[in-house]
Enzyme design. Sequence first.
Site, mmCIF file in Angstrom:
data_model
loop_
_atom_site.group_PDB
_atom_site.id
_atom_site.type_symbol
_atom_site.label_atom_id
_atom_site.label_comp_id
_atom_site.label_asym_id
_atom_site.label_seq_id
_atom_site.Cartn_x
_atom_site.Cartn_y
_atom_site.Cartn_z
ATOM 1 N N ILE A 62 -5.761 62.118 148.571
ATOM 2 C CA ILE A 62 -6.638 62.456 147.444
ATOM 3 C C ILE A 62 -7.800 61.474 147.367
ATOM 4 O O ILE A 62 -8.963 61.874 147.198
ATOM 5 C CB ILE A 62 -5.846 62.465 146.126
ATOM 6 N N ASP A 81 -5.729 49.380 148.876
ATOM 7 C CA ASP A 81 -4.449 49.975 149.262
ATOM 8 C C ASP A 81 -3.844 49.088 150.340
ATOM 9 O O ASP A 81 -4.260 49.140 151.505
ATOM 10 C CB ASP A 81 -4.635 51.403 149.779
ATOM 11 N N ALA A 88 -3.980 60.665 138.460
ATOM 12 C CA ALA A 88 -2.728 60.352 139.156
ATOM 13 C C ALA A 88 -1.543 60.570 138.218
ATOM 14 O O ALA A 88 -1.041 61.674 138.094
ATOM 15 C CB ALA A 88 -2.779 58.922 139.692
ATOM 16 N N ARG A 89 -1.118 59.511 137.522
ATOM 17 C CA ARG A 89 0.014 59.594 136.604
ATOM 18 C C ARG A 89 -0.311 58.839 135.318
ATOM 19 O O ARG A 89 -0.892 57.754 135.352
ATOM 20 C CB ARG A 89 1.284 59.013 137.245
ATOM 21 N N ASP A 92 -6.683 63.120 133.147
ATOM 22 C CA ASP A 92 -5.971 64.378 133.374
ATOM 23 C C ASP A 92 -4.468 64.202 133.177
ATOM 24 O O ASP A 92 -3.733 65.179 133.155
ATOM 25 C CB ASP A 92 -6.240 64.890 134.797
ATOM 26 N N GLU A 107 3.685 63.834 128.228
ATOM 27 C CA GLU A 107 3.071 65.142 128.473
ATOM 28 C C GLU A 107 3.994 66.257 128.007
ATOM 29 O O GLU A 107 5.169 66.275 128.397
ATOM 30 C CB GLU A 107 2.760 65.309 129.965
ATOM 31 N N HIS A 116 -3.476 67.851 132.679
ATOM 32 C CA HIS A 116 -2.786 67.678 133.960
ATOM 33 C C HIS A 116 -2.947 68.925 134.838
ATOM 34 O O HIS A 116 -1.960 69.487 135.345
ATOM 35 C CB HIS A 116 -1.298 67.367 133.750
#
Length: 340
Positions: free
Chosen positions: A157, A176, A237-238, A262, A267, A286
């Site tokens: 992504i 990363d 992402a989360r 998002d 949630e 989401h």
Amino acid sequence: MTENGTIVVTGPYLDDAASTLMTQAGLTVAHTPAYPTDEVLVKFMVDHAPKGVISRMGQFGPVAMDAAPNLQVISKHGAGVDNIDIAAASERGILVLRAPGANALSVAEHTLALMLATIKQIVPLDCGLRANRWDKPGFLGREIAGMCLGLVGFGAIARHTARLARGFGLNVSAYDPLASDDLFVGAGVTRCHSLQNLFETSDIISLHCPLLPATRYLINAETIAQMKPGSYLVNTARGGLVNEADLLAALQGGHIAGAGLDTFETEPPVAGNALLQHPAIVATPHVAGVTAAAGQRVGIAAVSGVITLLSGGDVTPDRIVNPEILKNGTARLHRSTAAE
């Protein structure tokens, strides 16, 4: 397949092509309502005795697993598996699959959409116009070309996001520790060797890492303080990556200029969530990866993984979340060979 079985999908729908694959494999499909509770899941497990579960909406944990003694595989409809209790699944010999990369392009596009809408103040300007205000006098926007976009994580992504962002003239950096140098060089992206360096040098931070114990509340008061004054945050992402109370405080204090979200800690978000009332927030429910094209790719990947494993075949190692239960022989899955 040697025998038929039932697959439970935790959600009310699945792409038609994915559903057709299961039907052709002789499998019966049962859909739960959206975001099923443990009580609902237990009823579905008892009523249908599934061999496989396609995990879409809501949590899937030990209560549901204990009601499904025939369950062999849980296949995530997507890449992130934080809604599945992996330890509980492993303890019960249930293999967990993921579908990495299948919705990557759609999520990357949504990331750019949230970024543009937030920085360009599209939502408040739209609301003002609909309320019969002409907010042009006194308005001063920002040009994104030349700004620095910092990516936390550099998986599929993030790499799509980097490619799209460079088309807008953004300079892109990423952090990363697991990615190879070749990935950064090939993408024309600057490698940052620490999160602090990424936060300090970026005008926009975009999150593209999994939710793990080590990454929960990655964005908090301390890390926000490392970010540039007037910078922006995007999270596709989360939700658990962001301490929402700390983000709200930073928005109210002006240190963060805006955020496009998002995903959320809870949630759906609880009613009256103060973060959603802030005018500098652009929020979506989401849905970054919820496109027709991505839904088909993810659905087919999730379903084909279950069909392959229940038929005694193998899937690629990157799809298996808990391979140790295959290696130690504790998996419920009946297979001729174990994946290495």
